[in-house]
Scaffold this active site. Structure first.
Site, short mmCIF file in Angstrom:
data_model
loop_
_atom_site.label_atom_id
_atom_site.label_comp_id
_atom_site.label_asym_id
_atom_site.label_seq_id
_atom_site.Cartn_x
_atom_site.Cartn_y
_atom_site.Cartn_z
N LYS A 117 0.84 -1.20 0.00
CA LYS A 117 0.00 0.00 0.00
C LYS A 117 0.88 1.24 0.00
CE LYS A 117 -2.02 2.41 3.24
NZ LYS A 117 -1.92 3.74 2.64
N GLY B 247 7.43 4.99 7.77
CA GLY B 247 6.50 6.08 8.05
C GLY B 247 6.80 6.69 9.40
N THR C 153 6.82 7.56 13.49
CA THR C 153 7.11 6.75 14.67
C THR C 153 5.83 6.30 15.38
OG1 THR C 153 9.29 7.70 14.93
CG2 THR C 153 8.31 6.76 16.91
N THR D 284 2.87 5.80 14.08
CA THR D 284 2.23 4.75 13.26
C THR D 284 3.00 3.44 13.46
OG1 THR D 284 1.81 6.47 11.62
CG2 THR D 284 1.32 4.22 10.96
N GLU E 70 10.93 1.43 9.59
CA GLU E 70 11.79 2.57 9.27
C GLU E 70 10.99 3.81 9.64
OE1 GLU E 70 14.84 2.25 8.35
OE2 GLU E 70 14.79 0.11 7.97
N CYS F 273 13.51 11.81 5.49
CA CYS F 273 13.76 11.37 6.86
C CYS F 273 15.23 11.55 7.24
CB CYS F 273 13.35 9.92 7.02
SG CYS F 273 14.11 8.87 5.78
N GLU G 16 9.99 15.70 15.51
CA GLU G 16 10.22 15.73 14.07
C GLU G 16 9.24 16.70 13.40
OE1 GLU G 16 9.03 12.32 11.67
OE2 GLU G 16 10.93 12.44 10.60
P1 NAD Z 1 2.56 7.81 8.23
O1 NAD Z 1 3.04 6.98 9.35
O2 NAD Z 1 1.41 8.72 8.47
O3 NAD Z 1 2.11 6.90 7.01
C1 NAD Z 1 2.97 5.98 6.40
C2 NAD Z 1 2.15 4.89 5.74
O4 NAD Z 1 1.49 4.14 6.76
C3 NAD Z 1 1.05 5.39 4.81
O5 NAD Z 1 0.94 4.53 3.71
C4 NAD Z 1 -0.18 5.31 5.68
O6 NAD Z 1 -1.36 5.17 4.94
C5 NAD Z 1 0.11 4.06 6.48
N1 NAD Z 1 -0.60 3.96 7.76
C6 NAD Z 1 -1.03 4.95 8.57
N2 NAD Z 1 -1.65 4.43 9.66
C7 NAD Z 1 -1.60 3.08 9.54
C8 NAD Z 1 -2.06 2.01 10.33
N3 NAD Z 1 -2.70 2.20 11.47
N4 NAD Z 1 -1.82 0.75 9.90
C9 NAD Z 1 -1.16 0.52 8.76
N5 NAD Z 1 -0.70 1.51 7.95
C10 NAD Z 1 -0.91 2.78 8.34
O7 NAD Z 1 3.83 8.58 7.70
P2 NAD Z 1 3.88 9.68 6.54
O8 NAD Z 1 3.33 10.95 7.09
O9 NAD Z 1 3.33 9.10 5.29
O10 NAD Z 1 5.46 9.81 6.32
C11 NAD Z 1 6.26 10.66 7.05
C12 NAD Z 1 7.03 9.92 8.11
O11 NAD Z 1 7.77 8.86 7.51
C13 NAD Z 1 8.05 10.77 8.81
O12 NAD Z 1 8.00 10.50 10.18
C14 NAD Z 1 9.37 10.31 8.24
O13 NAD Z 1 10.49 10.50 9.05
C15 NAD Z 1 9.10 8.88 8.02
N6 NAD Z 1 10.03 8.31 7.05
C16 NAD Z 1 11.00 7.45 7.51
C17 NAD Z 1 11.91 6.92 6.61
C18 NAD Z 1 12.97 5.96 7.06
O14 NAD Z 1 13.55 5.30 6.22
N7 NAD Z 1 13.25 5.84 8.34
C19 NAD Z 1 11.83 7.26 5.26
C20 NAD Z 1 10.84 8.15 4.86
C21 NAD Z 1 9.93 8.66 5.76
#
Ligand code: NAD
Length: 479
Positions: free
Chosen positions: A173, A226, A228, A230, A248, A282, A383
């Site tokens: 997804k 995504g 932290t 989540t 991640e 990130c 963040e």
């Molecule tokens: P997010 O956690 O809101 O969403 C990430 C994904 O998870 C999306 O596809 C979302 O639909 C899904 N999701 C949300 N709630 C869920 C649930 N309850 N169950 C399953 N899936 C769920 O993050 P975002 O706002 O899309 O991305 C930004 C974040 O991602 C920042 O914190 C950033 O640091 C992090 N990030 C980390 C890395 C890494 O490699 N460490 C890389 C890129 C982004």
């Protein structure tokens, strides 16, 4: 209005409910496409298809699997301009960035793992006379992959490529905020000749489609990138089912600049590490610590260069494009306000930008530099994930290390120094998964990628990713 579809069992299909979510274009702030609002029933169909496809995909000869994955990589290359334009429109990032980084990296991720599986080895030991011990690495089953919006195709492919290459089938997804290139990838998968069910892409909200993937009993491994919070929720869901988990998560990365650095190179790279992709990477260095001897010189030069950066339409030649979504735009602004309330001084930026005309409702923000805060305040602990950095002086390497390690995160870090001892000492002691010395975001796909503390669990990249998506089995034979 473009209406996206799910990719299930080799076909492009509508969501079972017939419901759709609005997808916004950050440059204009207006809805430009509709995304399937998939639910448990769509995910169940995808998992069933993936389960049916698993026996033949997992036992297919490596060369054959590799060929199909390589065809997808080649198709990304053939459609690079189209995909880059779509990524830029969907995310708000500059087109030049999508063209030079995002899409090429999506192509390369598939090519890397598509070829890696032909070159990996498993271990065998002669334990003693007449005793041989060897380890096989077998695929596991249906992999669940969930990715974020900041580097949409880049991070999506970074997960699905090793999962598929290792012989698993996939239900993935993309973020509901940036669904477009994953949808376009669905079309390319059909052209590449993936057998039905091997690779399924379900669009929709995290709490609905995402949650259905994570909690599905027939999905034994979850690779998530995504936020932290989540990640924490996903860990809670997956743990009682003993799922394999790779998380991640977020970062609050330090950029540590010593007096003896190569100033010009440092300055040029620090502009990028602070504001590339509107600061929505990130790995961006959002806490800049500068040694006292060059603090004032750095501050003057950095603020001048940042104030010259161009913010504007993603498809024009600008340094920064639009922020990805309205809620995120408002979140970043609220942090700038918080920084002021915490006693910080905005040295440059902080304002929104209005390019006018049809773009006047878009989400544009000037790169922002804040001074005068200490490391314990919320601005420096949480963040922000936008074009906002803080700068703070330090005395010596001990203080620099203390500041670097002063948050709950531990993803990446950057150190600028010409002194070999300082470089090694800092690299050895910083609590982070990645340390760049005199460079930033210099990636080698073979290296482990990931963070410590609240930045995640596990590693992606190279052999680490193939290891995650396989199960080791030790076989001991006495003859
Ligand atoms: P997010 O956690 O809101 O969403 C990430 C994904 O998870 C999306 O596809 C979302 O639909 C899904 N999701 C949300 N709630 C869920 C649930 N309850 N169950 C399953 N899936 C769920 O993050 P975002 O706002 O899309 O991305 C930004 C974040 O991602 C920042 O914190 C950033 O640091 C992090 N990030 C980390 C890395 C890494 O490699 N460490 C890389 C890129 C982004």
């Amino acid at each position: 209005m473009i209406e996206l579809k799910n990719y299930i069992n080799g076909e492009l299909v509508k969501p079972v409910s017939g419901e759709y979510i609005d997808n916004y274009e950050p440059a204009t702030g207006k809805v430009y496409s509709k995304i399937p609002r998939s639910a448990e029933s769509d995910v169940n169909q995808a998992v069933e298809a993936a389960k049916r496809a698993y026996p033949s995909w997992s036992t297919m000869r490596t060369e054959e699997r590799s060929k199909i994955i390589m065809r997808l990589s080649e198709l990304i290359d053939k459609n690079l301009d189209k995909l880059a334009a779509a990524e830029s429109r969907d995310n708000g990032k500059p087109l030049w960035l999508a063209t030079s980084v995002d899409i090429p990296r999506g192509r390369d991720n598939l090519a890397f793992f598509g070829t890696a599986i032909k070159h990996t080895q498993s271990e065998s030991h002669r334990t003693g006379e007449g005793i041989i011990n060897f380890t096989t690495r077998k695929p596991i089953g249906v992999a669940g992959c969930v990715s974020p919006w900041n580097l949409p195709l880049y991070l999506f492919s970074w997960k699905v490529a090793p999962a598929l290459a290792a012989g698993n089938t996939v239900v993935a997804k993309p973020s509901e905020v940036t669904p477009m290139t994953a949808f376009m990838l669905s079309e390319l998968c059909i052209e590449a000749g993936f057998p039905p069910g091997v690779f399924n892409i379900v669009q929709g909200l995290g709490g609905e489609a995402g949650n259905a993937i994570v909690s599905h009993p027939d999905v034994p491994m979850i690779s998530f990138t995504g936020g932290t919070s989540t990640g924490e929720h996903i860990a809670r869901t997956a743990a009682p089912m003993f799922k394999k988990l790779s998380l991640e998560l977020g970062g609050k990365n330090p950029n540590i600049i010593f007096d003896d650095c190569d100033f010009d190179k440092m300055l040029k790279t620090t502009l990028k590490s602070s504001f590339a992709n509107q600061g929505q990477i990130c790995l961006c260095g959002s806490r800049i610590y500068v040694q006292k001897g060059i603090y004032e010189k750095f501050k003057a030069a950095f603020v001048e260069r940042v104030s010259q950066m161009k913010v504007g339409l993603p498809h024009e030649q600008n340094d920064l494009g639009a922020i990805v979504s309205k809620p995120h735009f408002e979140k970043i602004q609220s942090y700038i306000q918080l920084a002021k309330e915490e006693g910080g001084t905005v040295l440059t930026g902080g304002e929104t930008v209005n390019p006018g005309g049809e773009y006047s409702e878009g989400w544009y923000l000037r790169p922002t530099v804040i001074e005068g805060l200490n490391e314990t305040c919320r601005t420096n602990q949480e963040e922000i994930f936008g074009p906002v950095v803080t700068i703070q002086p330090f005395e010596d390497r001990e203080e620099a290390l203390r500041l670097a390690n002063s948050t709950g995160y531990g993803l990446a870090s950057t150190v600028w120094t010409q002194n070999l001892n300082t470089a090694h000492w800092m690299a050895d002691h910083i609590k982070a998964g990645i340390v760049w010395v005199n460079c930033w975001l210099l990636r080698d796909l073979r290296t482990p990628f990931g963070g410590v503390k609240n930045s995640g669990v596990g590693r992606e990249g190279g052999w680490e990713a193939l290891r995650f998506f396989t199960e080791a089995k030790n076989i001991c034979i006495k003859f």
